[in-house]
Design an enzyme around this catalytic site. Structure first.
Site, PDB file in Angstrom:
ATOM      1  N   SER A   1      11.440   1.084  10.025  1.00 36.46           N
ATOM      2  CA  SER A   1      12.531   1.522  10.993  1.00 36.46           C
ATOM      3  C   SER A   1      13.785   2.353   9.902  1.00 36.46           C
ATOM      4  O   SER A   1      14.363   3.023   9.858  1.00 36.46           O
ATOM      5  CB  SER A   1      13.377   0.443  11.820  1.00 36.46           C
ATOM      6  OG  SER A   1      12.479   0.053  13.155  1.00 36.46           O
TER       7      SER A   1
ATOM      8  N   GLN B   1       5.657  10.388  52.753  1.00 40.35           N
ATOM      9  CA  GLN B   1       7.242  10.603  52.245  1.00 40.35           C
ATOM     10  C   GLN B   1       7.349   9.206  50.122  1.00 40.35           C
ATOM     11  O   GLN B   1       7.596  10.233  49.892  1.00 40.35           O
ATOM     12  CB  GLN B   1       8.194   9.920  52.885  1.00 40.35           C
ATOM     13  CG  GLN B   1       8.812  11.206  54.715  1.00 40.35           C
ATOM     14  CD  GLN B   1       9.760  10.643  54.698  1.00 40.35           C
ATOM     15  OE1 GLN B   1      10.531   9.804  55.320  1.00 40.35           O
ATOM     16  NE2 GLN B   1       9.942  11.668  54.945  1.00 40.35           N
TER      17      GLN B   1
ATOM     18  N   GLU C   1       8.083   8.337  14.339  1.00 40.74           N
ATOM     19  CA  GLU C   1       9.302   9.581  14.010  1.00 40.74           C
ATOM     20  C   GLU C   1      10.193   8.748  14.248  1.00 40.74           C
ATOM     21  O   GLU C   1      11.561   9.189  14.496  1.00 40.74           O
ATOM     22  CB  GLU C   1       9.151  10.524  14.886  1.00 40.74           C
ATOM     23  CG  GLU C   1       7.438  11.092  13.314  1.00 40.74           C
ATOM     24  CD  GLU C   1       7.070  13.097  14.157  1.00 40.74           C
ATOM     25  OE1 GLU C   1       8.500  13.457  14.052  1.00 40.74           O
ATOM     26  OE2 GLU C   1       5.968  13.702  13.811  1.00 40.74           O
TER      27      GLU C   1
END
Ligand SMILES: Cc1cc2nc3c(=O)[nH]c(=O)nc-3n(C[C@H](O)[C@H](O)[C@H](O)COP(=O)(O)OP(=O)(O)OC[C@H]3O[C@@H](n4cnc5c(N)ncnc54)[C@H](O)[C@@H]3O)c2cc1C
Length: 308
Positions: free
Chosen positions: A59, A203, A288
């Protein structure tokens, strides 16, 4: 990408015409000689790769330890890269090394490194998904000064511009995976009967399908907005791309997890499309720039873009 975006986009064209991460920096900053390789990448004759990550710099890209020492009209590269997609199949790497460590990120420089360079060895890494990936080890790897890609010291900015662009395509890939999971799960619940009626008529199942659809549609809209920013250069691509990548990859993870759930036991049976997507989608929240890093990118532009 095209399927996810659902319309003809110059960005999608660029992604297909050049092989993304490893060729965009050449197209953006390469010399005439370097750009002359692009048609061979476009035809698929050559494969490229983008070598930024290191064992101690993921990072925190700027802390990279790979160095490029100037010796006469050459650079000598030393260091290690890891998790490099296409490592074992690439003919060329766009590789980032620091040519002036005392200058910090302002020393980071991009190089076009051919696979056969002396002093380069490639080690295949094994992931939980099918993905060609590996580590690069550079030991006294000598490259002519003409291998510099763009400006000496311009590598950090070039890497960030590349990531801004291709975070949009990671978002688009996430949307594509989520749509596939939704389609297969929706078709399953229409057919599968439990408690005397199709699952699709229960539902709680309908609520899951509704949440999945909202996740997909919102992700798709954010990817389209970021693709538009990339195509038109209107607005901040950085923030739009980070938002699209963050939301689309996190949403795809939720949608695919729901798809697995809707398949019941079959959802974890090897070969089931939802099971395969469940494994395939996971790295998108990491590469990325992780989701946490996208949040940092977004936060850094909040005051400029959104008046906070
Ligand atoms: C499939 C795959 C393909 C890849 N392809 C490429 C490639 O082609 N080229 C390339 O250069 N790299 C590639 N990578 C590497 C990838 O970009 C890095 O793994 C990623 O940037 C994270 O770095 P790291 O693994 O060192 O994790 P770290 O940086 O060590 O992060 C570990 C965790 O800490 C978190 N973290 C770190 N800093 C902060 C912070 N400031 N605040 C909050 N949380 C934080 C991260 O978000 C993460 O959750 C690939 C990785 C994978 C999995």
């Amino acid at each position: 990408v095209r399927e996810a975006l659902g319309y003809a986009s110059p960005l999608a064209d660029a992604i297909f015409a050049v092989q993304g991460l490893g060729t965009f920096p050449i197209a953006r900053a390469g010399s005439g000689e370097q750009k002359a390789l692009l048609p061979r990448f476009r035809s698929g004759d050559l494969i490229s790769a983008f070598a930024l990550t290191e064992p101690n710099a993921g990072s925190d890209v700027a802390s990279m330890q790979t160095t490029a020492r100037k010796e006469g009209d050459a650079y000598v590269l030393d260091g290690d890269k890891c998790f490099i997609s296409n490592a074992d199949i690439a003919a060329h790497f766009v590789l980032f090394a620091n040519a002036d460590p005392e200058a910090g990120r302002r020393g980071i420089t991009a190089f076009l490194l051919p696979k056969g360079a002396d002093g380069l060895t490639i080690e295949v890494q094994d992931l939980s998904i099918d993905h060609p990936i590996g580590a690069l080890h550079l030991r006294g790897c000598r490259l002519p000064a003409s291998s510099v890609l763009g400006e000496v010291g311009g590598g950090f900015s070039l890497a960030m511009q590349t990531l801004d662009r291709f975070r949009v395509s990671v978002g688009a890939a996430a949307v594509g995976m989520a749509r596939r999971a939704f389609d297969t799960a929706a078709s399953h619940v229409r057919q599968r009967q439990q408690f005397g009626k199709a699952l699709a008529e229960q539902q709680l199942v309908q609520a899951m399908l509704a949440d999945m659809a909202v996740d997909i549609d919102s992700a798709r809209l954010m990817v389209l907005r970021a693709a538009h920013a990339a195509d038109t250069q209107e607005g901040s691509l950085s923030a739009a791309a980070a938002m699209a990548k963050l939301h689309a990859t996190e949403a795809a993870q939720r949608v695919i997890d729901s798809a697995v759930q809707l398949f019941g036991g079959k959802g974890v049976e090897r070969g089931n499309p939802a099971e395969a997507l469940y494994r395939a989608v996971r790295p998108l929240r990491i590469y990325e720039g992780t989701s946490e890093i996208q949040r940092l990118v977004i936060a850094s532009s909040v005051s400029k873009e959104y008046g906070a």
